[in-house]
Scaffold this motif. Structure first.
Motif, PDB file in Angstrom:
ATOM      1  N   ARG A   1       0.812  -1.344  -0.160  1.00  0.00           N
ATOM      2  CA  ARG A   1      -0.024   0.092  -0.036  1.00  0.00           C
ATOM      3  C   ARG A   1       0.982   1.394  -0.026  1.00  0.00           C
ATOM      4  NH1 ARG A   1      -4.803  -0.062   4.452  1.00  0.00           N
ATOM      5  NH2 ARG A   1      -5.218   1.722   3.208  1.00  0.00           N
ATOM      6  N   LEU A   2       1.258   1.808  -1.267  1.00  0.00           N
ATOM      7  CA  LEU A   2       1.746   3.024  -1.475  1.00  0.00           C
ATOM      8  C   LEU A   2       1.031   3.914  -2.219  1.00  0.00           C
ATOM      9  CD1 LEU A   2       5.247   1.408  -2.319  1.00  0.00           C
ATOM     10  CD2 LEU A   2       4.770   2.577  -0.135  1.00  0.00           C
ATOM     11  N   GLU A   3       1.384   5.087  -2.233  1.00  0.00           N
ATOM     12  CA  GLU A   3       0.809   6.168  -3.072  1.00  0.00           C
ATOM     13  C   GLU A   3       1.195   6.065  -4.494  1.00  0.00           C
ATOM     14  OE1 GLU A   3      -1.746   8.598  -2.326  1.00  0.00           O
ATOM     15  OE2 GLU A   3      -1.690   7.384  -0.364  1.00  0.00           O
ATOM     16  N   GLN A   4       2.179   5.656  -4.674  1.00  0.00           N
ATOM     17  CA  GLN A   4       2.979   5.493  -6.087  1.00  0.00           C
ATOM     18  C   GLN A   4       3.469   4.048  -6.321  1.00  0.00           C
ATOM     19  OE1 GLN A   4       6.375   8.151  -6.662  1.00  0.00           O
ATOM     20  NE2 GLN A   4       5.088   9.165  -8.620  1.00  0.00           N
TER      21      GLN A   4
ATOM     22  N   ASP B   1       1.862   6.420 -10.988  1.00  0.00           N
ATOM     23  CA  ASP B   1       0.699   5.930 -10.619  1.00  0.00           C
ATOM     24  C   ASP B   1       0.270   4.575 -10.970  1.00  0.00           C
ATOM     25  OD1 ASP B   1      -2.595   5.682 -10.964  1.00  0.00           O
ATOM     26  OD2 ASP B   1      -2.363   7.258  -9.618  1.00  0.00           O
TER      27      ASP B   1
ATOM     28  N   GLY C   1       4.508  -1.600  -4.983  1.00  0.00           N
ATOM     29  CA  GLY C   1       3.372  -0.605  -5.000  1.00  0.00           C
ATOM     30  C   GLY C   1       1.835  -1.351  -5.154  1.00  0.00           C
TER      31      GLY C   1
END
Length: 420
Positions: free
Chosen positions: A232-235, A304, A403
């Motif tokens: 769980r990462l933003e990127q 993304d 990611g």
């Protein structure tokens, strides 16, 4: 002036690079051995050893080591890589004597206390944990492990908690004697340095060292494969590695230029196509990493998760396009960037000392910068195209994706393009 190289009776080599008018001096003592020379049992020992010698050496405590250097306006540091370990002092022009004496103690006379080792294992364990928690560190480790699976180059320089836990003061001291053998040591100074004075100090501090260094490392084999990890990462973090050439290969400068044109700057192909034209990534870079006998062409991108697969496709296309000869203007720009970085780097005394030591370890001599620039200028569009075809002809790739789960599809896209 071209730096001069001397060899002491025990095999230690000494490089002197005087820079008239400078008020500072940089000293690098570099051993031509590092993490690549470890077996799995001792993975991470070279880095742990580099930490341990600073805990006390030559009768000085850990605090004394740094205070005595800083009291004279200097700085001391060290670094462990796959193929070498470096100890560095930057000082005012009269600080060479002290710097040489302190580094000699670190390399030859560390205390190796049991309590210090126990505490330092904890420190390195925290460093390992920090790397695991840092996505753009972890993704490179995953890619390296895929590229050189089952080999020292595929293991992290930091080792693992289990492997460093095996080290004892006695075993680590024996490892030190082999890692820093005199025939692999280079004492390199640049800046406000007198050649006769440097030779006298080198003889005093390093001339009596004895011992046999570890033999040359086994030839590395690029294996390739995929390492994906959902997190769980933003990127999404993506690394692609392709098998390339080593630093001694005639195509070394062609590889450096290939990486520059592919993704070395804002005018590069990947930056313009993936970021500026398509908006697929904020960060995307290409680079080359070279060792004595092998190397990799690498691409790193942060994007993304929903864009990762398309980014993989675009990246593959840009690499494959380099099998056609590049334009003269594009190649000239890459050459200017590479030469600019090379000459700007030489405006640092420490960089000069480190570079000279590395050249002596690899080639037995220092290289004339103007001659190197001439070699860069001699690279042709056809040579770039041929090298790209050679890289792609191996049909191997190492891919790491870290990611959100949708990003993991990028690995399959890369594998289909390069190793399908």
């Amino acid at each position: 002036m071209t730096p001069r190289v001397h060899t002491l009776g025990n095999g230690v080599r000494v490089v002197c690079d005087p820079l008239p008018g400078w008020q500072t001096v940089a000293l690098s003592v570099v051993a031509g051995r590092g993490a690549r020379f470890e077996d799995e049992h001792r993975s991470g020992w070279s880095h742990l050893l580099e930490h341990m010698v600073f805990k006390g050496a030559g009768g000085r405590s850990a605090r004394d080591i740094v205070e005595v250097i800083e009291a004279e306006g200097g700085h001391i540091n060290a670094a462990t890589g796959y193929e070498r370990t470096s100890f560095q002092v930057r000082a005012l022009k009269d600080g060479l004597d002290l710097g040489s004496a302190v580094i000699a103690d670190l390399v030859q006379r560390p205390a190796m206390d049991d309590g210090d080792l126990a505490r330092e294992k904890q420190v390195v364990g925290q460093e390992i944990a920090e790397a695991a928690d840092t996505p753009d560190d972890l993704v490179f480790e995953l890619a390296q492990a895929a590229a050189f699976e089952g080999q020292p180059l595929g293991r992290p320089i930091l080792g693992t908690p289990r492997s460093i836990g095996r080290a004892t003061p006695e075993a680590l001291n024996a490892w030190r004697a082999a890692l820093y053998g005199p025939e692999t040591l280079v004492v390199s100074a640049a800046g406000a340095v007198d050649e006769d004075a440097l030779l006298a100090l080198a003889e005093r501090d390093f001339g009596a060292g004895v011992g046999s260094a570890l033999p040359e490392a086994a030839t590395a084999v690029f294996r390739g494969g995929v390492r994906t990890r959902a997190k769980r990462l933003e990127q999404a973090n993506v690394v692609l590695l392709l098998p390339a050439v080593g630093v001694r290969d005639p195509d070394y400068f062609a590889l450096r230029l290939l990486a520059e044109m592919l993704g070395g700057g804002m005018a590069s192909r990947l930056f313009q196509e993936a970021r500026e034209k398509r908006g697929l990534a904020y960060a995307i870079d290409a680079y080359s990493e070279t060792y004595a006998d092998t190397g990799v062409l690498g691409v790193f991108a942060g994007c993304d998760a929903a864009d990762a697969a398309e980014l993989a496709q675009v990246t593959a296309g840009e690499i494959q396009a380099l099998t056609a000869p590049v334009g003269e203007a594009e190649l000239a720009r890459a050459k200017a960037q590479l030469k600019g970085a090379m000459f700007m780097g030489r405006e640092s005394a420490l960089a000069r000392a480190e570079q000279a030591a590395g050249q002596v370890l690899l080639f037995g001599r220092t290289l004339d910068p103007e001659a190197v620039a001439t070699e860069v200028d001699a690279v042709t569009p056809g040579q770039i195209a041929a090298l790209t075809a050679r890289i792609l002809g191996a049909r191997k790739a190492a891919v790491a994706v870290l990611g959100p789960r949708p990003a993991l599809a990028a690995a399959d896209r890369f594998q289909a393009a390069f190793a399908g």
